[in-house]
Design a protein around this motif. Structure first.
Motif, PDB file in Angstrom:
ATOM      1  N   GLN A 124      11.930  -9.835  17.872  1.00 52.71           N
ATOM      2  CA  GLN A 124      12.669  -8.650  17.426  1.00 52.71           C
ATOM      3  C   GLN A 124      12.680  -8.548  15.909  1.00 52.71           C
ATOM      4  N   ALA A 125      12.809  -9.696  15.232  1.00 54.81           N
ATOM      5  CA  ALA A 125      12.803  -9.682  13.769  1.00 54.81           C
ATOM      6  C   ALA A 125      11.464  -9.218  13.223  1.00 54.81           C
ATOM      7  N   LEU A 126      10.380  -9.687  13.824  1.00 54.46           N
ATOM      8  CA  LEU A 126       9.051  -9.267  13.374  1.00 54.46           C
ATOM      9  C   LEU A 126       8.845  -7.772  13.587  1.00 54.46           C
ATOM     10  N   ARG A 127       9.268  -7.265  14.746  1.00 50.99           N
ATOM     11  CA  ARG A 127       9.129  -5.830  14.998  1.00 50.99           C
ATOM     12  C   ARG A 127       9.922  -5.020  13.978  1.00 50.99           C
ATOM     13  N   ARG A 128      11.125  -5.494  13.661  1.00 48.82           N
ATOM     14  CA  ARG A 128      11.973  -4.800  12.684  1.00 48.82           C
ATOM     15  C   ARG A 128      11.319  -4.810  11.296  1.00 48.82           C
ATOM     16  N   LEU A 129      10.768  -5.958  10.899  1.00 50.40           N
ATOM     17  CA  LEU A 129      10.112  -6.062   9.597  1.00 50.40           C
ATOM     18  C   LEU A 129       8.900  -5.147   9.504  1.00 50.40           C
ATOM     19  N   VAL A 130       8.120  -5.091  10.576  1.00 46.38           N
ATOM     20  CA  VAL A 130       6.937  -4.217  10.579  1.00 46.38           C
ATOM     21  C   VAL A 130       7.351  -2.762  10.482  1.00 46.38           C
ATOM     22  N   ASP A 131       8.367  -2.368  11.249  1.00 46.75           N
ATOM     23  CA  ASP A 131       8.818  -0.971  11.206  1.00 46.75           C
ATOM     24  C   ASP A 131       9.341  -0.602   9.820  1.00 46.75           C
ATOM     25  N   GLU A 132      10.075  -1.513   9.198  1.00 41.88           N
ATOM     26  CA  GLU A 132      10.594  -1.245   7.855  1.00 41.88           C
ATOM     27  C   GLU A 132       9.463  -1.115   6.842  1.00 41.88           C
ATOM     28  N   ALA A 133       8.453  -1.970   6.973  1.00 38.27           N
ATOM     29  CA  ALA A 133       7.310  -1.911   6.060  1.00 38.27           C
ATOM     30  C   ALA A 133       6.540  -0.611   6.248  1.00 38.27           C
ATOM     31  N   ARG A 134       6.411  -0.175   7.492  1.00 40.09           N
ATOM     32  CA  ARG A 134       5.708   1.093   7.751  1.00 40.09           C
ATOM     33  C   ARG A 134       6.448   2.268   7.138  1.00 40.09           C
ATOM     34  N   ARG A 135       7.770   2.262   7.245  1.00 40.18           N
ATOM     35  CA  ARG A 135       8.552   3.356   6.647  1.00 40.18           C
ATOM     36  C   ARG A 135       8.444   3.336   5.129  1.00 40.18           C
ATOM     37  N   ALA A 136       8.506   2.145   4.549  1.00 41.38           N
ATOM     38  CA  ALA A 136       8.429   2.027   3.086  1.00 41.38           C
ATOM     39  C   ALA A 136       7.053   2.392   2.560  1.00 41.38           C
ATOM     40  N   ASP A 137       6.050   2.216   3.406  1.00 40.40           N
ATOM     41  CA  ASP A 137       4.663   2.489   3.000  1.00 40.40           C
ATOM     42  C   ASP A 137       4.439   3.965   2.696  1.00 40.40           C
ATOM     43  N   GLY A 138       5.175   4.829   3.375  1.00 46.06           N
ATOM     44  CA  GLY A 138       5.055   6.262   3.131  1.00 46.06           C
ATOM     45  C   GLY A 138       3.695   6.844   3.470  1.00 46.06           C
ATOM     46  N   GLY A 139       2.975   6.202   4.369  1.00 49.71           N
ATOM     47  CA  GLY A 139       1.669   6.708   4.774  1.00 49.71           C
ATOM     48  C   GLY A 139       0.529   6.315   3.858  1.00 49.71           C
ATOM     49  N   GLN A 140       0.798   5.484   2.846  1.00 50.91           N
ATOM     50  CA  GLN A 140      -0.254   5.116   1.891  1.00 50.91           C
ATOM     51  C   GLN A 140      -1.388   4.336   2.552  1.00 50.91           C
ATOM     52  N   THR A 141      -1.043   3.424   3.444  1.00 47.82           N
ATOM     53  CA  THR A 141      -2.077   2.629   4.118  1.00 47.82           C
ATOM     54  C   THR A 141      -2.973   3.525   4.957  1.00 47.82           C
ATOM     55  N   ARG A 142      -2.356   4.463   5.667  1.00 44.33           N
ATOM     56  CA  ARG A 142      -3.135   5.384   6.504  1.00 44.33           C
ATOM     57  C   ARG A 142      -4.036   6.260   5.641  1.00 44.33           C
ATOM     58  N   THR A 143      -3.507   6.729   4.522  1.00 48.30           N
ATOM     59  CA  THR A 143      -4.297   7.573   3.625  1.00 48.30           C
ATOM     60  C   THR A 143      -5.485   6.816   3.061  1.00 48.30           C
ATOM     61  N   LYS A 144      -5.244   5.582   2.639  1.00 41.85           N
ATOM     62  CA  LYS A 144      -6.331   4.759   2.102  1.00 41.85           C
ATOM     63  C   LYS A 144      -7.401   4.515   3.151  1.00 41.85           C
ATOM     64  N   ALA A 145      -6.986   4.204   4.369  1.00 39.92           N
ATOM     65  CA  ALA A 145      -7.947   3.947   5.445  1.00 39.92           C
ATOM     66  C   ALA A 145      -8.766   5.197   5.764  1.00 39.92           C
ATOM     67  N   ALA A 146      -8.121   6.362   5.740  1.00 36.48           N
ATOM     68  CA  ALA A 146      -8.825   7.613   6.021  1.00 36.48           C
ATOM     69  C   ALA A 146      -9.885   7.893   4.962  1.00 36.48           C
ATOM     70  N   ARG A 147      -9.539   7.669   3.705  1.00 39.93           N
ATOM     71  CA  ARG A 147     -10.506   7.912   2.632  1.00 39.93           C
ATOM     72  C   ARG A 147     -11.663   6.931   2.704  1.00 39.93           C
ATOM     73  N   GLU A 148     -11.380   5.679   3.045  1.00 45.42           N
ATOM     74  CA  GLU A 148     -12.455   4.699   3.177  1.00 45.42           C
ATOM     75  C   GLU A 148     -13.368   5.031   4.346  1.00 45.42           C
ATOM     76  N   ALA A 149     -12.790   5.564   5.437  1.00 43.95           N
ATOM     77  CA  ALA A 149     -13.607   5.977   6.575  1.00 43.95           C
ATOM     78  C   ALA A 149     -14.536   7.123   6.177  1.00 43.95           C
ATOM     79  N   ALA A 150     -13.988   8.091   5.441  1.00 43.37           N
ATOM     80  CA  ALA A 150     -14.813   9.206   4.988  1.00 43.37           C
ATOM     81  C   ALA A 150     -15.915   8.716   4.053  1.00 43.37           C
ATOM     82  N   TYR A 151     -15.578   7.759   3.191  1.00 43.00           N
ATOM     83  CA  TYR A 151     -16.571   7.213   2.262  1.00 43.00           C
ATOM     84  C   TYR A 151     -17.715   6.532   3.013  1.00 43.00           C
ATOM     85  N   ARG A 152     -17.384   5.716   4.018  1.00 45.44           N
ATOM     86  CA  ARG A 152     -18.432   5.031   4.790  1.00 45.44           C
ATOM     87  C   ARG A 152     -19.337   6.049   5.489  1.00 45.44           C
TER      88      ARG A 152
END
Length: 201
Positions: A124-152
């Protein structure tokens, strides 16, 4: 980017899109086209933008069975992803009704001790930490991955097209207008797919 259960793939014959969708459907379309024309075809994982290799040996039924067994992830993706209970796979540890999947995590002893002391235990602690990190990320990880996919994708199909370097600069700058405008003279299927992968529009 879609999760693995919604993973999509796209095949290109030269600069034209041949098929897009589940890996099984794309594989069969590639097999049919290759048998007819003998063209050079590239298949992309839309999640990563990477070119993948398909094993197209055998009959259509054999190809379908092969990719269904691989959970529509394909052996080119570096392993079989977990399948849902609906496809007849045996149940594993975890809570399937909640979509929980048991996987191995490697931590130091002090980290395990801290997790064990948390309310609800380590999982439960790990799930909570992951969810908090995802919220704090603000979509930056997803945006970076999308741009790298387009680049490839663009590196594989558009490296020789006019203005390629300017397009890539606009992509990583997050300049959606310039990214789209600089591809205006490119083949429409390449431009459309790049815009889709980059998620800038």
């Amino acid at each position: 980017m879609p999760d693995d259960s919604m993973r999509k793939f796209t095949a290109f014959v030269g600069v034209r899109r041949l098929a897009s969708g589940r890996l099984t459907d794309v594989a069969l379309a590639v097999r049919a086209r290759a048998a007819e024309e003998g063209d050079s075809i590239l298949v992309f994982d839309d999640g990563s933008g990477a070119v993948i290799d398909l094993d197209l040996r055998g009959t259509e039924a054999e190809i379908t069975a092969r990719f269904v067994e691989l959970g529509n992830a394909g052996d080119a993706m570096g392993g079989v992803e977990p399948r849902s209970d609906l496809d007849g796979a045996p149940r594993t540890r975890g809570r399937p009704k909640l979509g929980v999947i048991a996987r191995e995590v490697t931590l130091l002893p002090r980290q395990w001790e801290w997790l064990a002391s948390q309310p609800g235990g380590a999982s439960q602690a790990l799930r909570r930490l992951v969810d908090e990190a995802r919220r704090a990320d603000g979509g930056q990880t997803r945006t970076k991955a999308a741009r790298e996919a387009a680049y490839r994708f663009l590196s594989a199909l558009a490296g020789d097209l006019p203005g390629f370097e300017e397009v890539i600069r606009a992509l990583f700058a997050g300049d959606a207008e310039s990214f789209a405008d600089r591809m205006t003279v490119w083949p429409p299927d390449i431009r459309t797919h790049a815009l889709k992968l980059a998620a800038l529009v």
